[in-house]
Design a protein around this motif. Structure first.
Motif, short mmCIF file in Angstrom:
data_model
loop_
_atom_site.label_atom_id
_atom_site.label_comp_id
_atom_site.label_asym_id
_atom_site.label_seq_id
_atom_site.Cartn_x
_atom_site.Cartn_y
_atom_site.Cartn_z
N ASN A 319 45.08 114.15 81.70
CA ASN A 319 45.35 112.87 82.36
C ASN A 319 46.28 113.04 83.56
O ASN A 319 46.12 112.34 84.58
N LEU A 320 47.23 113.96 83.47
CA LEU A 320 48.06 114.28 84.63
C LEU A 320 47.20 114.87 85.76
O LEU A 320 47.37 114.54 86.93
N GLY A 321 46.25 115.72 85.37
CA GLY A 321 45.33 116.28 86.35
C GLY A 321 44.56 115.20 87.08
O GLY A 321 44.33 115.29 88.30
N ASN A 322 44.17 114.16 86.36
CA ASN A 322 43.44 113.06 86.99
C ASN A 322 44.28 112.37 88.06
O ASN A 322 43.78 112.02 89.13
N VAL A 323 45.57 112.15 87.76
CA VAL A 323 46.45 111.50 88.75
C VAL A 323 46.54 112.36 90.01
O VAL A 323 46.39 111.86 91.14
N TYR A 324 46.77 113.67 89.82
CA TYR A 324 46.89 114.55 90.98
C TYR A 324 45.57 114.63 91.75
O TYR A 324 45.57 114.74 92.99
N TYR A 325 44.45 114.54 91.03
CA TYR A 325 43.15 114.54 91.71
C TYR A 325 43.03 113.33 92.64
O TYR A 325 42.63 113.46 93.80
N TYR A 326 43.38 112.15 92.12
CA TYR A 326 43.27 110.94 92.94
C TYR A 326 44.30 110.93 94.09
O TYR A 326 44.07 110.28 95.12
N LEU A 327 45.39 111.67 93.91
CA LEU A 327 46.36 111.83 94.99
C LEU A 327 45.93 112.92 95.98
O LEU A 327 46.65 113.22 96.93
N ARG A 328 44.76 113.53 95.70
CA ARG A 328 44.18 114.60 96.52
C ARG A 328 45.03 115.87 96.52
O ARG A 328 44.95 116.69 97.42
N GLU A 329 45.81 116.02 95.47
CA GLU A 329 46.55 117.27 95.27
C GLU A 329 45.71 118.14 94.32
O GLU A 329 46.01 118.28 93.13
N TYR A 330 44.65 118.72 94.88
CA TYR A 330 43.61 119.33 94.06
C TYR A 330 44.07 120.59 93.33
O TYR A 330 43.59 120.87 92.22
N ASP A 331 44.98 121.35 93.91
CA ASP A 331 45.47 122.54 93.23
C ASP A 331 46.27 122.17 91.98
O ASP A 331 46.14 122.81 90.92
N LYS A 332 47.12 121.14 92.10
CA LYS A 332 47.86 120.66 90.93
C LYS A 332 46.90 120.12 89.87
O LYS A 332 47.08 120.35 88.67
N ALA A 333 45.88 119.39 90.32
CA ALA A 333 44.89 118.86 89.38
C ALA A 333 44.20 120.00 88.65
O ALA A 333 44.06 119.99 87.42
N LEU A 334 43.78 121.02 89.41
CA LEU A 334 43.06 122.15 88.82
C LEU A 334 43.93 122.88 87.81
O LEU A 334 43.45 123.26 86.72
N ASN A 335 45.20 123.09 88.12
CA ASN A 335 46.10 123.77 87.18
C ASN A 335 46.21 123.01 85.86
O ASN A 335 46.19 123.61 84.78
N ASN A 336 46.30 121.69 85.93
CA ASN A 336 46.39 120.88 84.71
C ASN A 336 45.08 120.90 83.93
O ASN A 336 45.08 120.98 82.70
N TYR A 337 43.95 120.83 84.64
CA TYR A 337 42.65 120.88 83.97
C TYR A 337 42.44 122.22 83.27
O TYR A 337 41.91 122.28 82.16
N GLN A 338 42.83 123.30 83.94
CA GLN A 338 42.64 124.63 83.34
C GLN A 338 43.52 124.80 82.12
O GLN A 338 43.10 125.41 81.12
N LEU A 339 44.74 124.27 82.18
CA LEU A 339 45.62 124.32 81.01
C LEU A 339 45.02 123.52 79.85
O LEU A 339 45.06 123.94 78.69
N THR A 340 44.45 122.35 80.18
CA THR A 340 43.77 121.54 79.17
C THR A 340 42.67 122.31 78.50
O THR A 340 42.56 122.35 77.26
N CYS A 341 41.82 122.94 79.31
CA CYS A 341 40.67 123.66 78.77
C CYS A 341 41.11 124.83 77.90
O CYS A 341 40.54 125.07 76.83
N GLU A 342 42.15 125.54 78.33
CA GLU A 342 42.68 126.66 77.55
C GLU A 342 43.16 126.19 76.18
O GLU A 342 42.89 126.83 75.16
N ILE A 343 43.87 125.08 76.15
CA ILE A 343 44.37 124.54 74.87
C ILE A 343 43.22 124.13 73.97
O ILE A 343 43.19 124.45 72.78
N PHE A 344 42.26 123.41 74.53
CA PHE A 344 41.14 122.92 73.73
C PHE A 344 40.31 124.07 73.15
O PHE A 344 39.87 124.03 71.99
N LYS A 345 40.08 125.11 73.95
CA LYS A 345 39.25 126.21 73.48
C LYS A 345 39.92 126.97 72.33
O LYS A 345 39.24 127.55 71.50
N LYS A 346 41.24 126.94 72.30
CA LYS A 346 41.96 127.63 71.24
C LYS A 346 42.12 126.78 69.99
O LYS A 346 42.28 127.31 68.89
N SER A 347 42.12 125.45 70.15
CA SER A 347 42.47 124.59 69.02
C SER A 347 41.31 123.76 68.48
O SER A 347 41.45 123.15 67.42
#
Length: 411
Positions: A319-347
């Motif tokens: 959800n934090l990634g979504n905010v940064y995406y809409y703020l057009r801070e795409y690198d911050k968005a991508l970092n949050n999305y990748q962290l999300t995916c890493e957590i989900f794949k492990k849990s």
């Protein structure tokens, strides 16, 4: 069944085998889970005889994409915290099969996926002890959640839901409700679980009906100032949100928050759930400063209440990634999305829809950065999961198909 497994529990370390046919899509999902933990959402039949497992491979139809897959499973019953498995050959109609049955919910580490010289896929797995695996703290936290919030009857449904086995969960819950007396003290739990299943399947109208039944039961039994009433209001808000009814979604989330503030201490995990949902609403209202305020409050509470790697943390990073995406801070968005995916794949199980959502988010970020080939790869990975668990009419599957077609025009 579980008690019988414990009675006939195998006493020595053993190599077990299982042969079956799988689609290429299923294999791809498993390959993505290599070196990770996976959990079985049913009792697993295996054999101590390699030849028996190979016999059950049979021959796939020449016109299908089914592949021969042989599981090699190392299981040591002497580890602490291991799930029971039992030699049931003496009780079987086919004792020569040397069948060993493994308990529902057994956790395995997938050590490798390779094709052998006979064109058979070999999946090397080891039965994992919950006491020494990477997710010990997460499993302990989730076990506490189940024991506190569920009876034995609804526990099974909760496991099916967490394993993304929604069709079986729905069938089980509908049968359970048919057997329950309408005034049963625990019927609201079954209503709520069925509402969640229907929500995940995209049937928002029926989901809303069962959530409203749950709310009526809880208000009658427990009154307005009860955490269970707050939980149901949160669930109602999620359905309204999915239906794009932001006014009712915000009202439901705010009602839940007000109740939790009355009945919970500051810093309680339940407050974080409300803050998270309010953050989502304000994101969609384009009030990004307020959205970040609520989501950072969410993250602060969850980091204190939850073990590292818990999937609820992944939701907040997304959800934090979504905010940064809409703020057009795409690198911050991508970092949050990748962290999300890493957590989900492990849990979570490898076919869980939350993993598909995280993969799609990564694809969206890459598409915004005009890295279209990378975006398409993540969209296609999300598609494979959604295609495996959803019907062709499900909105999530329709959505990812549109994503793939759109990004393909730029490649």
């Amino acid at each position: 069944m579980e008690n019988q497994l414990k009675v006939y529990r195998h006493s020595l370390p053993v190599r077990l085998y299982r042969g079956q046919l799988m689609t290429l899509e299923e294999l791809q999902l498993l390959k993505k889970s290599e070196n990770q933990l996976i959990s079985m959402n049913s009792f697993l039949s295996t054999t101590m005889n390699h030849k028996v497992a190979s016999f059950y491979l049979g021959s796939p139809d020449s016109e299908s994409d089914l592949q021969k897959v042989l599981f090699d499973i190392d299981a040591d019953p002497n580890q602490d915290g291991i799930r029971s498995f039992a030699d049931v050959s003496n009780m079987s109609e086919y004792p020569d099969d040397e069948e060993v049955l493994m308990m529902l919910g057994s956790v395995f580490r997938l050590n490798g996926v390779n094709m052998d010289d006979n064109k058979i896929w070999r999946l090397k797995m080891s039965l994992c002890s919950e006491n020494d695996c990477d997710l010990k703290n997460i499993f302990h936290h989730m076990t506490n959640q189940y024991s506190l919030k569920n009876t034995r009857l609804t526990l099974f449904a909760s496991v099916l839901i967490d394993m993304a086995n929604f069709d079986d969960a729905e069938k089980y819950l509908r049968r359970l409700l048919q057997q329950m007396v309408i005034h049963s003290i625990d019927i609201y739990k079954s209503y709520h679980a069925l509402g969640k299943v229907l929500f995940e399947k995209g049937d928002y109208k029926q989901s809303l009906e069962y959530y409203q039944k749950t709310l009526e039961c809880c208000l009658t039994k427990f009154g307005i100032n009860d955490s269970r009433v707050a939980y149901i209001n949160n669930s109602l808000g999620e359905v309204y949100h999915a239906q794009s009814n932001m006014k009712l979604a915000l009202e439901s989330y705010q009602t839940a928050l007000n109740i939790f503030k009355r009945v919970c201490k500051d810093g309680d995990e339940s407050l974080a759930w409300c803050y998270n949902n309010l953050g989502i609403i304000y994101t969609e209202h384009r009030n990004y400063s307020k959205a970040l305020h609520y989501l950072m409050k969410t993250l602060d509470i969850k980091r204190k209440c939850l073990p590292d790697g818990h999937p609820c943390l992944g939701n907040t990073y997304n959800n934090l990634g979504n905010v940064y995406y809409y703020l057009r801070e795409y690198d911050k968005a991508l970092n949050n999305y990748q962290l999300t995916c890493e957590i989900f794949k492990k849990s979570l199980t490898s076919r869980h829809p939350s993993i598909a959502r995280a993969l799609r988010s990564i694809g969206i970020a890459y598409e915004a950065k005009e890295q279209y080939t990378k975006a398409k790869a993540y969209y296609e990975e999300a598609f494979r999961i959604r295609h495996a668990i959803f019907s062709s009419s499900h909105s999530d599957l329709i959505e990812i198909n549109k994503d793939i077609k759109r990004v393909s025009l730029n490649i």
